[in-house]
Design a protein around this motif. Structure first.
Motif, PDB file in Angstrom:
ATOM      1  N   MET A   1      79.654  17.326  64.113  1.00  0.00           N
ATOM      2  CA  MET A   1      79.452  16.506  62.682  1.00  0.00           C
ATOM      3  C   MET A   1      78.901  15.131  63.227  1.00  0.00           C
ATOM      4  N   GLY A   2      78.835  14.735  64.303  1.00  0.00           N
ATOM      5  CA  GLY A   2      78.417  13.197  64.766  1.00  0.00           C
ATOM      6  C   GLY A   2      79.909  12.422  64.848  1.00  0.00           C
ATOM      7  N   VAL A   3      80.839  12.866  64.697  1.00  0.00           N
ATOM      8  CA  VAL A   3      81.744  11.867  64.905  1.00  0.00           C
ATOM      9  C   VAL A   3      82.133  11.317  66.262  1.00  0.00           C
ATOM     10  N   CYS A   4      82.033  12.037  67.262  1.00  0.00           N
ATOM     11  CA  CYS A   4      82.196  11.699  68.372  1.00  0.00           C
ATOM     12  C   CYS A   4      81.061  10.556  68.828  1.00  0.00           C
ATOM     13  N   ALA A   5      79.856  10.803  68.582  1.00  0.00           N
ATOM     14  CA  ALA A   5      78.752  10.061  68.581  1.00  0.00           C
ATOM     15  C   ALA A   5      79.098   8.788  67.926  1.00  0.00           C
ATOM     16  N   GLY A   6      79.449   8.533  66.802  1.00  0.00           N
ATOM     17  CA  GLY A   6      79.623   7.542  66.115  1.00  0.00           C
ATOM     18  C   GLY A   6      80.752   6.688  66.611  1.00  0.00           C
ATOM     19  N   ILE A   7      81.727   7.423  67.372  1.00  0.00           N
ATOM     20  CA  ILE A   7      82.795   6.446  67.830  1.00  0.00           C
ATOM     21  C   ILE A   7      82.182   5.864  69.072  1.00  0.00           C
ATOM     22  N   ALA A   8      81.474   6.552  69.807  1.00  0.00           N
ATOM     23  CA  ALA A   8      80.693   6.124  71.101  1.00  0.00           C
ATOM     24  C   ALA A   8      79.714   5.045  70.624  1.00  0.00           C
ATOM     25  N   ASP A   9      79.137   5.145  69.784  1.00  0.00           N
ATOM     26  CA  ASP A   9      78.165   3.989  69.470  1.00  0.00           C
ATOM     27  C   ASP A   9      78.797   2.664  68.742  1.00  0.00           C
ATOM     28  N   TYR A  10      80.155   3.104  68.305  1.00  0.00           N
ATOM     29  CA  TYR A  10      81.086   2.001  67.759  1.00  0.00           C
ATOM     30  C   TYR A  10      81.658   1.231  68.732  1.00  0.00           C
ATOM     31  N   THR A  11      82.228   2.122  69.701  1.00  0.00           N
ATOM     32  CA  THR A  11      82.796   1.180  70.783  1.00  0.00           C
ATOM     33  C   THR A  11      82.077   1.117  72.056  1.00  0.00           C
ATOM     34  N   GLY A  12      81.097   1.481  72.232  1.00  0.00           N
ATOM     35  CA  GLY A  12      80.022   1.269  73.442  1.00  0.00           C
ATOM     36  C   GLY A  12      80.345   2.146  74.578  1.00  0.00           C
ATOM     37  N   PHE A  13      81.508   3.230  74.465  1.00  0.00           N
ATOM     38  CA  PHE A  13      81.733   4.257  75.597  1.00  0.00           C
ATOM     39  C   PHE A  13      80.538   5.018  75.656  1.00  0.00           C
ATOM     40  N   ASP A  14      80.293   5.917  76.721  1.00  0.00           N
ATOM     41  CA  ASP A  14      79.313   6.942  76.790  1.00  0.00           C
ATOM     42  C   ASP A  14      79.724   8.121  75.947  1.00  0.00           C
ATOM     43  N   VAL A  15      78.771   8.648  75.392  1.00  0.00           N
ATOM     44  CA  VAL A  15      79.106   9.744  74.251  1.00  0.00           C
ATOM     45  C   VAL A  15      79.728  11.110  74.965  1.00  0.00           C
ATOM     46  N   THR A  16      79.461  11.328  76.128  1.00  0.00           N
ATOM     47  CA  THR A  16      79.975  12.269  76.879  1.00  0.00           C
ATOM     48  C   THR A  16      81.424  12.032  77.234  1.00  0.00           C
ATOM     49  N   LEU A  17      81.722  10.857  77.600  1.00  0.00           N
ATOM     50  CA  LEU A  17      82.962  10.501  77.883  1.00  0.00           C
ATOM     51  C   LEU A  17      83.947  10.514  76.583  1.00  0.00           C
ATOM     52  N   VAL A  18      83.603  10.215  75.363  1.00  0.00           N
ATOM     53  CA  VAL A  18      84.274  10.384  74.153  1.00  0.00           C
ATOM     54  C   VAL A  18      84.607  11.802  73.740  1.00  0.00           C
ATOM     55  N   ARG A  19      83.564  12.597  73.970  1.00  0.00           N
ATOM     56  CA  ARG A  19      83.751  14.013  73.725  1.00  0.00           C
ATOM     57  C   ARG A  19      84.728  14.537  74.731  1.00  0.00           C
ATOM     58  N   ILE A  20      84.827  14.321  75.940  1.00  0.00           N
ATOM     59  CA  ILE A  20      85.656  14.833  76.779  1.00  0.00           C
ATOM     60  C   ILE A  20      87.051  14.384  76.586  1.00  0.00           C
ATOM     61  N   MET A  21      87.243  12.896  76.201  1.00  0.00           N
ATOM     62  CA  MET A  21      88.404  12.419  75.568  1.00  0.00           C
ATOM     63  C   MET A  21      88.913  13.217  74.500  1.00  0.00           C
ATOM     64  N   PHE A  22      88.000  13.367  73.496  1.00  0.00           N
ATOM     65  CA  PHE A  22      88.393  14.395  72.377  1.00  0.00           C
ATOM     66  C   PHE A  22      88.966  15.864  72.676  1.00  0.00           C
ATOM     67  N   LEU A  23      88.202  16.586  73.514  1.00  0.00           N
ATOM     68  CA  LEU A  23      88.678  17.822  73.973  1.00  0.00           C
ATOM     69  C   LEU A  23      90.069  17.699  74.565  1.00  0.00           C
ATOM     70  N   MET A  24      90.273  16.565  75.434  1.00  0.00           N
ATOM     71  CA  MET A  24      91.688  16.505  76.175  1.00  0.00           C
ATOM     72  C   MET A  24      92.652  16.287  74.964  1.00  0.00           C
ATOM     73  N   THR A  25      92.356  15.541  74.053  1.00  0.00           N
ATOM     74  CA  THR A  25      93.279  15.257  73.112  1.00  0.00           C
ATOM     75  C   THR A  25      93.641  16.644  71.859  1.00  0.00           C
ATOM     76  N   VAL A  26      92.515  17.483  72.151  1.00  0.00           N
ATOM     77  CA  VAL A  26      92.743  18.883  71.274  1.00  0.00           C
ATOM     78  C   VAL A  26      93.762  19.615  72.035  1.00  0.00           C
ATOM     79  N   PHE A  27      93.544  19.699  73.268  1.00  0.00           N
ATOM     80  CA  PHE A  27      94.486  20.604  73.970  1.00  0.00           C
ATOM     81  C   PHE A  27      95.618  20.016  74.173  1.00  0.00           C
ATOM     82  N   MET A  28      95.765  18.767  74.220  1.00  0.00           N
ATOM     83  CA  MET A  28      97.260  18.128  74.526  1.00  0.00           C
ATOM     84  C   MET A  28      98.055  18.190  73.334  1.00  0.00           C
ATOM     85  N   SER A  29      97.100  18.194  72.248  1.00  0.00           N
ATOM     86  CA  SER A  29      98.036  18.145  70.945  1.00  0.00           C
ATOM     87  C   SER A  29      98.350  19.570  70.342  1.00  0.00           C
ATOM     88  N   GLY A  30      97.727  20.432  71.086  1.00  0.00           N
ATOM     89  CA  GLY A  30      97.696  21.899  70.551  1.00  0.00           C
ATOM     90  C   GLY A  30      96.824  22.216  69.454  1.00  0.00           C
TER      91      GLY A  30
END
Length: 128
Positions: free
Chosen positions: A20-49
């Protein structure tokens, strides 16, 4: 008359996004690399069940699409706006400092131009 798009607002970035472009939007907003944001999101998905997945879809549903006129190819301008979003007060202080420096330099130029420069006046008279 519609208001121009804000450069400090969060937008989802469908052009660079995968779902949906949310991770890419977060990456653009914060200045982080989009791949890093996606990896962090996947980690939070697995850690939060999986409880963060609905938050992702809610953000994708609520957030506006990134307007075409807001995209900037200039890297310096992108960094500036990311800095403004991260710390508006710090950015305002930096801009204020830059204006003070410009004002000081203009005052130096003005004092040089308006002061009596006898050597320059003599050289001009010698040329006549």
């Amino acid at each position: 008359m519609p208001q121009p798009p804000s450069r400090t607002k969060f937008y989802k970035d469908k052009r660079n996004g995968k779902v949906m472009g949310v991770c890419a939007g977060i990456a653009d907003y914060t200045g982080f690399d989009v791949t890093l944001v996606r990896i962090m999101f996947l980690m939070t998905v697995f850690m939060s069940g999986g409880s963060t997945v609905p938050l992702y879809f809610i953000a994708g549903w609520i957030a506006d699409n990134r307007p075409e006129g807001i995209s900037s190819s200039d890297e310096e301008e992108r960094r500036f706006w990311q800095g403004v979003r991260a710390s508006p007060r710090k950015s305002a202080r930096q801009i204020h400092s830059q204006f003070r420096d410009i004002d000081r330099r203009l005052a130096d130029i003005e004092s040089f131009v308006t002061s009596e420069n006898r050597v320059l006046a003599q050289q001009i008279d010698d040329l006549r």
